[in-house]
Design a protein around this motif. Structure first.
Motif, PDB file in Angstrom:
ATOM      1  N   GLN A   1     -17.234  11.133  -2.850  1.00  0.00           N
ATOM      2  CA  GLN A   1     -15.936  10.919  -2.218  1.00  0.00           C
ATOM      3  C   GLN A   1     -16.073   9.919  -1.081  1.00  0.00           C
ATOM      4  O   GLN A   1     -16.941  10.040  -0.220  1.00  0.00           O
ATOM      5  N   THR A   2     -15.213   8.910  -1.079  1.00  0.00           N
ATOM      6  CA  THR A   2     -15.226   7.914  -0.012  1.00  0.00           C
ATOM      7  C   THR A   2     -14.830   8.565   1.308  1.00  0.00           C
ATOM      8  O   THR A   2     -13.887   9.358   1.360  1.00  0.00           O
ATOM      9  N   ARG A   3     -15.536   8.224   2.370  1.00  0.00           N
ATOM     10  CA  ARG A   3     -15.265   8.766   3.699  1.00  0.00           C
ATOM     11  C   ARG A   3     -14.510   7.750   4.555  1.00  0.00           C
ATOM     12  O   ARG A   3     -14.559   6.540   4.299  1.00  0.00           O
ATOM     13  N   ALA A   4     -13.854   8.257   5.589  1.00  0.00           N
ATOM     14  CA  ALA A   4     -13.071   7.382   6.465  1.00  0.00           C
ATOM     15  C   ALA A   4     -13.976   6.388   7.191  1.00  0.00           C
ATOM     16  O   ALA A   4     -13.619   5.197   7.335  1.00  0.00           O
ATOM     17  N   TRP A   5     -15.151   6.844   7.638  1.00  0.00           N
ATOM     18  CA  TRP A   5     -16.047   5.925   8.367  1.00  0.00           C
ATOM     19  C   TRP A   5     -16.549   4.813   7.440  1.00  0.00           C
ATOM     20  O   TRP A   5     -16.771   3.669   7.880  1.00  0.00           O
ATOM     21  N   GLN A   6     -16.702   5.108   6.149  1.00  0.00           N
ATOM     22  CA  GLN A   6     -17.108   4.072   5.204  1.00  0.00           C
ATOM     23  C   GLN A   6     -16.019   3.023   5.047  1.00  0.00           C
ATOM     24  O   GLN A   6     -16.312   1.824   4.919  1.00  0.00           O
TER      25      GLN A   6
ATOM     26  N   GLY B   1      -7.209   0.719   3.200  1.00  0.00           N
ATOM     27  CA  GLY B   1      -8.224   1.671   2.748  1.00  0.00           C
ATOM     28  C   GLY B   1      -7.935   3.095   3.172  1.00  0.00           C
ATOM     29  O   GLY B   1      -8.071   4.033   2.379  1.00  0.00           O
ATOM     30  N   LEU B   2      -7.532   3.276   4.428  1.00  0.00           N
ATOM     31  CA  LEU B   2      -7.264   4.632   4.918  1.00  0.00           C
ATOM     32  C   LEU B   2      -6.039   5.237   4.243  1.00  0.00           C
ATOM     33  O   LEU B   2      -6.015   6.440   3.946  1.00  0.00           O
ATOM     34  N   VAL B   3      -5.012   4.417   3.989  1.00  0.00           N
ATOM     35  CA  VAL B   3      -3.820   4.937   3.311  1.00  0.00           C
ATOM     36  C   VAL B   3      -4.163   5.348   1.885  1.00  0.00           C
ATOM     37  O   VAL B   3      -3.769   6.423   1.411  1.00  0.00           O
ATOM     38  N   VAL B   4      -4.907   4.509   1.176  1.00  0.00           N
ATOM     39  CA  VAL B   4      -5.300   4.849  -0.198  1.00  0.00           C
ATOM     40  C   VAL B   4      -6.207   6.076  -0.206  1.00  0.00           C
ATOM     41  O   VAL B   4      -6.089   6.952  -1.066  1.00  0.00           O
ATOM     42  N   LEU B   5      -7.127   6.150   0.771  1.00  0.00           N
ATOM     43  CA  LEU B   5      -8.012   7.315   0.851  1.00  0.00           C
ATOM     44  C   LEU B   5      -7.215   8.593   1.084  1.00  0.00           C
ATOM     45  O   LEU B   5      -7.461   9.622   0.439  1.00  0.00           O
ATOM     46  N   HIS B   6      -6.246   8.508   2.002  1.00  0.00           N
ATOM     47  CA  HIS B   6      -5.403   9.681   2.262  1.00  0.00           C
ATOM     48  C   HIS B   6      -4.620  10.068   1.010  1.00  0.00           C
ATOM     49  O   HIS B   6      -4.488  11.264   0.692  1.00  0.00           O
ATOM     50  N   THR B   7      -4.118   9.067   0.289  1.00  0.00           N
ATOM     51  CA  THR B   7      -3.383   9.353  -0.938  1.00  0.00           C
ATOM     52  C   THR B   7      -4.287  10.025  -1.959  1.00  0.00           C
ATOM     53  O   THR B   7      -3.872  10.969  -2.649  1.00  0.00           O
ATOM     54  N   GLN B   8      -5.525   9.576  -2.063  1.00  0.00           N
ATOM     55  CA  GLN B   8      -6.474  10.195  -2.993  1.00  0.00           C
ATOM     56  C   GLN B   8      -6.723  11.653  -2.645  1.00  0.00           C
ATOM     57  O   GLN B   8      -6.713  12.527  -3.518  1.00  0.00           O
ATOM     58  N   LEU B   9      -6.942  11.912  -1.368  1.00  0.00           N
ATOM     59  CA  LEU B   9      -7.229  13.284  -0.953  1.00  0.00           C
ATOM     60  C   LEU B   9      -6.032  14.198  -1.200  1.00  0.00           C
ATOM     61  O   LEU B   9      -6.183  15.325  -1.704  1.00  0.00           O
ATOM     62  N   VAL B  10      -4.834  13.707  -0.840  1.00  0.00           N
ATOM     63  CA  VAL B  10      -3.629  14.519  -1.064  1.00  0.00           C
ATOM     64  C   VAL B  10      -3.411  14.762  -2.556  1.00  0.00           C
ATOM     65  O   VAL B  10      -3.068  15.871  -2.985  1.00  0.00           O
ATOM     66  N   THR B  11      -3.647  13.733  -3.357  1.00  0.00           N
ATOM     67  CA  THR B  11      -3.469  13.867  -4.803  1.00  0.00           C
ATOM     68  C   THR B  11      -4.451  14.870  -5.392  1.00  0.00           C
ATOM     69  O   THR B  11      -4.093  15.695  -6.244  1.00  0.00           O
TER      70      THR B  11
ATOM     71  N   VAL C   1       0.842  -1.202   0.000  1.00  0.00           N
ATOM     72  CA  VAL C   1       0.000   0.000   0.000  1.00  0.00           C
ATOM     73  C   VAL C   1       0.869   1.241   0.000  1.00  0.00           C
ATOM     74  O   VAL C   1       0.580   2.230  -0.688  1.00  0.00           O
ATOM     75  N   SER C   2       1.965   1.205   0.771  1.00  0.00           N
ATOM     76  CA  SER C   2       2.892   2.343   0.759  1.00  0.00           C
ATOM     77  C   SER C   2       3.523   2.503  -0.609  1.00  0.00           C
ATOM     78  O   SER C   2       3.793   3.630  -1.055  1.00  0.00           O
ATOM     79  N   GLY C   3       3.775   1.391  -1.291  1.00  0.00           N
ATOM     80  CA  GLY C   3       4.333   1.471  -2.631  1.00  0.00           C
ATOM     81  C   GLY C   3       3.430   2.218  -3.586  1.00  0.00           C
ATOM     82  O   GLY C   3       3.905   2.894  -4.508  1.00  0.00           O
ATOM     83  N   TRP C   4       2.129   2.135  -3.355  1.00  0.00           N
ATOM     84  CA  TRP C   4       1.185   2.881  -4.193  1.00  0.00           C
ATOM     85  C   TRP C   4       1.433   4.382  -4.074  1.00  0.00           C
ATOM     86  O   TRP C   4       1.288   5.120  -5.057  1.00  0.00           O
ATOM     87  N   ASN C   5       1.800   4.844  -2.882  1.00  0.00           N
ATOM     88  CA  ASN C   5       2.084   6.267  -2.699  1.00  0.00           C
ATOM     89  C   ASN C   5       3.271   6.708  -3.553  1.00  0.00           C
ATOM     90  O   ASN C   5       3.270   7.807  -4.112  1.00  0.00           O
TER      91      ASN C   5
ATOM     92  N   GLY D   1     -11.184  -3.361  -5.168  1.00  0.00           N
ATOM     93  CA  GLY D   1     -12.552  -3.179  -5.641  1.00  0.00           C
ATOM     94  C   GLY D   1     -13.190  -1.922  -5.110  1.00  0.00           C
ATOM     95  O   GLY D   1     -13.930  -1.234  -5.820  1.00  0.00           O
ATOM     96  N   LEU D   2     -12.907  -1.569  -3.859  1.00  0.00           N
ATOM     97  CA  LEU D   2     -13.509  -0.383  -3.250  1.00  0.00           C
ATOM     98  C   LEU D   2     -13.100   0.891  -3.974  1.00  0.00           C
ATOM     99  O   LEU D   2     -13.939   1.758  -4.239  1.00  0.00           O
ATOM    100  N   PHE D   3     -11.817   1.008  -4.309  1.00  0.00           N
ATOM    101  CA  PHE D   3     -11.329   2.274  -4.871  1.00  0.00           C
ATOM    102  C   PHE D   3     -11.201   2.262  -6.393  1.00  0.00           C
ATOM    103  O   PHE D   3     -11.207   3.325  -7.010  1.00  0.00           O
ATOM    104  N   ALA D   4     -11.079   1.088  -7.001  1.00  0.00           N
ATOM    105  CA  ALA D   4     -10.893   1.024  -8.454  1.00  0.00           C
ATOM    106  C   ALA D   4     -12.061   0.388  -9.172  1.00  0.00           C
ATOM    107  O   ALA D   4     -12.051   0.310 -10.404  1.00  0.00           O
ATOM    108  N   GLY D   5     -13.071  -0.083  -8.441  1.00  0.00           N
ATOM    109  CA  GLY D   5     -14.236  -0.658  -9.084  1.00  0.00           C
ATOM    110  C   GLY D   5     -13.947  -1.999  -9.737  1.00  0.00           C
ATOM    111  O   GLY D   5     -12.973  -2.694  -9.415  1.00  0.00           O
ATOM    112  N   LEU D   6     -14.776  -2.342 -10.716  1.00  0.00           N
ATOM    113  CA  LEU D   6     -14.668  -3.646 -11.366  1.00  0.00           C
ATOM    114  C   LEU D   6     -13.336  -3.849 -12.083  1.00  0.00           C
ATOM    115  O   LEU D   6     -12.718  -4.917 -11.918  1.00  0.00           O
ATOM    116  N   PRO D   7     -12.826  -2.860 -12.848  1.00  0.00           N
ATOM    117  CA  PRO D   7     -11.534  -3.117 -13.547  1.00  0.00           C
ATOM    118  C   PRO D   7     -10.389  -3.408 -12.591  1.00  0.00           C
ATOM    119  O   PRO D   7      -9.633  -4.365 -12.774  1.00  0.00           O
ATOM    120  N   GLY D   8     -10.256  -2.566 -11.548  1.00  0.00           N
ATOM    121  CA  GLY D   8      -9.173  -2.766 -10.603  1.00  0.00           C
ATOM    122  C   GLY D   8      -9.314  -4.053  -9.827  1.00  0.00           C
ATOM    123  O   GLY D   8      -8.320  -4.749  -9.548  1.00  0.00           O
TER     124      GLY D   8
END
Length: 467
Positions: free
Chosen positions: A135-140, A187-197, A26-30, A83-90
């Motif tokens: 936008q995906t939320r942290a509680w989700q 999920g939280l790391v990817v969400l944070h990366t999305q928001l920062v991006t 997950v860190s590698g994604w950043n 699946g949560l962040f990239a949908g069916l293709p990802g």
């Protein structure tokens, strides 16, 4: 210790290593994110799915094998996150890696393993569809992590009877808990990366599309980043083409040396400059006016690591200022050459403008007729000095009120001064609440009127006289 009797301590070590592998990928994604900027959405989803799929395979390589072919790991957390962040293709890409690897391993837990991957795949895609474009939320993400962790009960429930006896609460509960933790972390790391991006892209888009020139330089005077306006002004198609260049590459040597010395002095003193105006030729050789502000940039420890600058093209503003100056000079010349006096009063009866002729028409109160003086104060001085003839004695206050009130209505008035001169006052109120008063000397006109009146009386008398 046999594999069928894996100790709780050993199991925790393996699953903790699984969690570390999840965090690593997950860190590698950043780190991959900057490389993906400018790429298409489909390509980014493909890369994201690949990274999550590789992470799932790495988790399977660190698996806890409680029976031949019965594996416990955290592969589902990364498949579900994809699946949560990239949908069916990802999700398809991410699931393909662990599915292929699980089939290759085989064993009596193959069916349960494939079902577990399929459940994680379905959970991620359904969560993505339910959230939609919002936008995906942290509680989700946290709720989703709980659901993914509990979904691990599905493959455990369909394990063959030969493996079921060794699956007790001591194994199930840690597995569910770590799957929840792995999914939440991912999920939280990817969400944070999305928001920062998104924030970074918004800032970059705003800077890139701004009409002003934005640029960042290092301590050697090299451009680290510029926006599109800077690149286009110097003849480059893309801002990246200016990276590493200096002023010596884009300006004449004398100007480049001047800029370099100025910036080095700023880096040494730590003091910036604001609104420095200068004329610079553009690519076509036309002189343009620019206003520049620069300030040193410091790191978290307070060390100066470069400078940031903003340059604005103020040619239009300079041209407007020059046009206004010329118009003002022309107006001042016209007012100074005209024979009439001109005065402007605001809505409160305050004198805000007058020419010299206006002051000269009133020798006894001319020193008071300057911008900032109230008309009432001027008129009170007129009554005291006797400058104007015909002011009713004992009714000076009413006369002042009438004159001040006349500023609101258009009209003309003839007044006689103490020295025998006659003046014509023309009042013209404006829509903005101001009042323009034009004063003309009509002494000769009044004298001619008197002569004509005398001649007319003489003619009338001669007409009535017996020849």
């Amino acid at each position: 210790m046999t594999r069928s009797e894996v100790g709780i301590g050993v199991m925790w070590q393996h699953l903790t290593a699984n969690l570390a592998a999840v965090a690593l990928f997950v860190s590698g994604w950043n780190y991959v994110q900057p490389w993906l900027e400018g790429r298409s959405q489909k390509f980014r989803l493909l890369v994201f799915g690949c990274i999550m799929g590789w992470g799932a395979m790495a988790s399977m390589l660190l698996t806890v094998e409680i029976r031949p072919g019965v594996l416990l790991d955290l592969r589902t957390s990364l498949v579900a996150t994809a699946g949560l962040f990239a949908g069916l293709p990802g999700a398809l890409v991410a699931a393909a890696f662990p599915l292929g690897y699980r089939i290759a391993i085989g064993g009596q837990g193959l069916t349960a393993g494939l079902v577990g991957i399929a459940v994680a795949f379905a959970a991620g895609v359904l969560a993505n569809r339910s959230i939609g474009r919002r936008q995906t939320r942290a509680w989700q993400v946290l709720v989703f992590a709980v659901c993914v962790g509990l979904s691990g009960l599905v493959p455990i429930s369909i394990l063959p009877q030969t493996a079921a006896p060794v699956i007790d609460a001591r194994l199930v509960l840690p597995l569910i808990a770590l799957n929840m933790a792995a999914t939440a972390v991912a999920g939280l790391v990817v969400l944070h990366t999305q928001l920062v991006t998104k924030e970074r892209n918004l800032l970059r888009a705003a800077v890139a599309q701004a009409p002003d020139f934005y640029y960042v330089k290092n301590t050697r005077g090299q451009f680290v980043a510029v926006n599109q306006s800077v690149a286009a002004f110097h003849g480059y198609d893309h801002p990246v083409q200016m990276t590493g260049k200096t002023d010596f590459d884009i300006a004449d040597p004398a100007r480049a040396q001047t800029l370099f010395e100025l910036e080095q002095r700023m880096l040494e003193t730590g003091e910036g400059m604001a609104d420095f105006e200068e004329q610079v030729p553009n690519a076509k050789g036309n002189l343009r006016w620019f206003s520049t502000s620069k300030t040193p940039v410091r790191d978290v420890e307070g060390n100066i690591i470069g400078l940031v600058g903003v340059t604005r093209d103020v040619t239009a503003q300079k041209q407007l200022e020059q046009a206004l100056l010329e118009a003002k000079n022309q107006l001042s010349y016209a007012l100074s050459e005209m024979s009439d006096g001109l005065a402007m009063f605001d809505a409160e009866g305050m004198l805000i403008f007058c020419n010299e002729q206006y002051r000269n028409f009133f020798p006894l109160t001319g020193d008071l007729r300057v911008p900032g003086t109230r008309l009432r104060d001027i008129l009170e001085a007129v009554t005291v000095t006797g400058e104007q003839v015909g002011i009713p004695k004992g009714h000076e206050r009413e006369w002042i009120d009438n004159v001040v009130g006349a500023l609101r209505t258009p009209g003309e008035q003839q007044i006689k001064l103490f020295d025998g001169r006659w003046l014509m006052l023309r009042t013209r109120p404006t829509e903005a609440g101001l009042a323009l008063v034009v004063v003309s000397d009509i002494t000769e006109i009044k004298s001619t009127e008197g002569e004509l009146t005398t001649l007319s009386n003489q003619l009338a008398q001669l007409a009535n006289t017996d020849p």
